[in-house]
Design a protein around this motif. Structure first.
Motif, PDB file in Angstrom:
ATOM      1  N   THR A  52       0.727  -1.120   0.094  1.00 38.78           N
ATOM      2  CA  THR A  52       0.125  -0.016  -0.202  1.00 38.78           C
ATOM      3  C   THR A  52       0.753   1.296  -0.082  1.00 38.78           C
ATOM      4  N   TYR A  53       0.190   2.316  -0.387  1.00 40.56           N
ATOM      5  CA  TYR A  53       0.446   3.681  -0.147  1.00 40.56           C
ATOM      6  C   TYR A  53      -0.340   4.367   0.600  1.00 40.56           C
ATOM      7  N   SER A  54       0.036   5.254   1.802  1.00 40.21           N
ATOM      8  CA  SER A  54      -1.068   5.805   2.663  1.00 40.21           C
ATOM      9  C   SER A  54      -1.248   7.212   1.665  1.00 40.21           C
ATOM     10  N   ASP A  56      -1.146  10.199   2.939  1.00 41.52           N
ATOM     11  CA  ASP A  56      -0.055  11.100   3.094  1.00 41.52           C
ATOM     12  C   ASP A  56       0.683  10.851   2.198  1.00 41.52           C
ATOM     13  N   ASP A  57       1.125   9.816   1.912  1.00 40.30           N
ATOM     14  CA  ASP A  57       2.180   9.321   0.832  1.00 40.30           C
ATOM     15  C   ASP A  57       1.845   9.818  -0.468  1.00 40.30           C
ATOM     16  N   PRO A 108      -6.889   1.094   3.605  1.00 42.36           N
ATOM     17  CA  PRO A 108      -5.780   1.525   2.698  1.00 42.36           C
ATOM     18  C   PRO A 108      -5.826   1.039   1.211  1.00 42.36           C
TER      19      PRO A 108
END
Length: 524
Positions: A52-54, A56-57, A108
């Motif tokens: 995953t990437y958040s 925020d990312d 996510p």
């Protein structure tokens, strides 16, 4: 007219692509030349069993990338960009972003790299008589329903990463047809109606009673106008406040579609190979495939033509790790080497090794690889007792391994379906060192492989071209626009298959296939 004047007058076109390890922005002028670029490195996380990437990312990454572009424009031309002729967003295809009615992300982001939807993919493929890969958005949704995940009752819509960023910029829930074809099967410029009803019925039987048209993004053709950058979108992309609203925004596309554009591969019997963190080959079909293969996706070009796609989750990550390790060694000896020179040295030295790698075999799988029936990734290598372990043979084996799963999938197209490819063009990070990956791939595929001067610019450049196409095509077909205007004078180098290399690769491939049992058993 100077480049500065073009920037001031908005005669420039911006493409941003959120790739697996880098977010890149490319700015071109009306001659399609790159005039500035920006980037931001990022990396996916493996959390709670999910790649995953958040948010925020995603938000911070795209803003940092855009800021880098703007600063580079300022450094080169003395001004910050305030507007563009058009712009567009691309991102890694497939995956799953589920939202509630208030636009809240429910779980996510599940990327293409996950192999958690085998049951759903299998059931859907059987139901539709059409291959639904594990990474497609519909497979993720269906699996979440099968698993009775707690977020499912709250789903108002699902999206892809490119579609999500496009919605943040324009407030429009839509994707380009190429991107849509990794969400659910398409026909023409829309989801295939005869597949929607049985899918909806099956989902309803499991407690998810929604119409697909209500929860999937609308489908747009390449060049279709309508979306513009909103005030909120401008502030999202450029918190510094310089970017003005009102910029036309073209339909968002996946990295497969931008790869086809970046390599002039949207006509029948043309193909391209995109090689970075993942690797995939696209061949534009003359006619539908006769069979259904779990190794082959059927997607589309950005203007809706059917494409056979072989997608592999693993390509350069393991190779990059070994390059970094040798860079670390050089630094420890007091001989730190520039990264580009390090790659070139190691790659070109690999070309001096025995074409069968002297008995060395490598597997590059950091994550599962459905094409070779591998559920979990385990990078490994082995060599025979009489092998010759040299730096060259080791790196040649690593280079081979970066595309061998792809080769196994493509053999289905070439051998069983008799698909023809008049030209294959490579792009992406693997091709940056001239004459290495292209030659090895030509030998492996027994097909010429070309690389364009813009190979390193990749999908962000392709996205900028799609933005320019929307504003400059005047109704011209995408293939004609690319051939006559974008690629007419493009510098291209072509690697022809060589007998010694082809024979050596066949020997490597035999060892690779025999060793797969060990790779599959290393699940601990």
């Amino acid at each position: 007219m100077t480049v500065k004047d073009k920037i001031l007058q908005g005669r420039t076109y911006l493409g941003i692509e959120l790739g697996s390890t880098r977010i890149k922005a490319v700015l071109i002028d009306d001659s399609f030349s790159v005039i500035a670029s920006g980037s931001k490195q990022w990396e996916n996380r493996f959390e709670n069993g999910c790649w995953t990437y958040s948010l925020d990312d995603i938000h911070g990454g795209i803003q940092a990338c855009y800021k880098d572009l703007a600063e580079n424009v300022k450094a080169q031309y003395g001004i910050y960009p305030e507007t563009y002729g058009a712009m567009g967003i691309s991102a890694m295809m497939h995956g799953y972003m589920a939202f509630d009615k208030n636009d809240k992300l429910l779980v996510p982001f599940r990327t293409w790299r996950n192999t958690m939807t085998a049951q759903a993919a299998g059931e859907l493929t059987k139901l539709l008589g059409f291959n639904i890969p594990q990474r497609w958005s519909i497979a993720h949704l269906y699996q979440a329903v099968l698993n009775k995940e707690s977020h499912v009752p709250y789903i108002a819509y699902i999206n892809t990463l490119a579609g999500y960023v496009h919605k943040r910029l324009t407030d429009r829930f839509e994707v380009g047809v190429g991107e849509a074809s990794g969400i659910f099967p398409v026909e023409g410029i829309g989801y295939k109606k005869e597949y929607c009803e049985p899918t909806e019925k099956s989902l309803a039987e499991k407690g998810f009673d929604h119409k697909l048209k209500d929860i999937l993004p609308a489908v747009r053709n390449a060049g279709e106008k309508g979306a513009v950058l909103t005030e909120e979108g401008a502030r999202f992309l450029d918190p510094e406040g310089r970017l003005k609203a009102g910029v036309p925004v073209c339909p968002p596309e996946g990295d497969a579609g931008t790869g086809m554009v970046a390599t002039d591969s949207v006509l029948k019997k043309t193909g391209n190979i995109s090689a970075g963190t993942s690797i995939f080959a696209m061949l534009v079909l003359e006619k539908p495939l006769n069979g259904v293969y779990e190794e082959i996706d059927v997607v589309t070009t950005p203007d809706g033509s059917p494409v056979a796609m072989v997608h592999c989750n693993n390509c350069c990550s393991e190779l990059d790790a070994w390059v970094n390790m040798f860079g670390e060694f050089a630094k420890l000896t007091g001989n730190e080497i520039d990264k580009s020179r390090l790659y070139e040295t190691l790659y070109k030295n690999a070309m001096t090794a025995d074409s069968s790698c002297g008995g060395v075999t490598a597997y590059n799988c950091l994550s599962g690889e459905p094409v070779i029936k591998l559920d979990e990734g385990r990078p490994m290598y082995f060599r025979t007792p009489d092998s010759t372990l040299t730096l060259g043979s080791f790196f040649r084996a690593q280079l081979y391994s970066s595309f061998t799963a792809l080769k196994i999938g493509m053999d289905i197209l070439f051998d069983r379906e008799q698909v023809k490819a008049e030209k294959i063009t490579g792009h992406g990070g693997l091709f940056k060192v001239s004459g290495v990956a292209s030659q090895l791939m030509a030998d492996a595929l027994s097909t010429p492989v070309s690389v364009m001067k813009t190979a390193g610019e990749g999908g962000a450049w392709g996205m900028a071209i799609l933005a320019a196409y929307m504003e400059l095509s005047n109704g011209e077909k995408l293939a004609d626009f690319l051939d006559k205007k974008v690629f007419a004078d493009m510098e291209v180098t072509t690697s022809q298959p060589e007998q010694t290399g082809s024979e050596g690769y066949k020997t490597f491939l035999e060892r690779y296939k025999k060793g797969l049992a060990a790779e599959k058993n290393a699940q601990f």
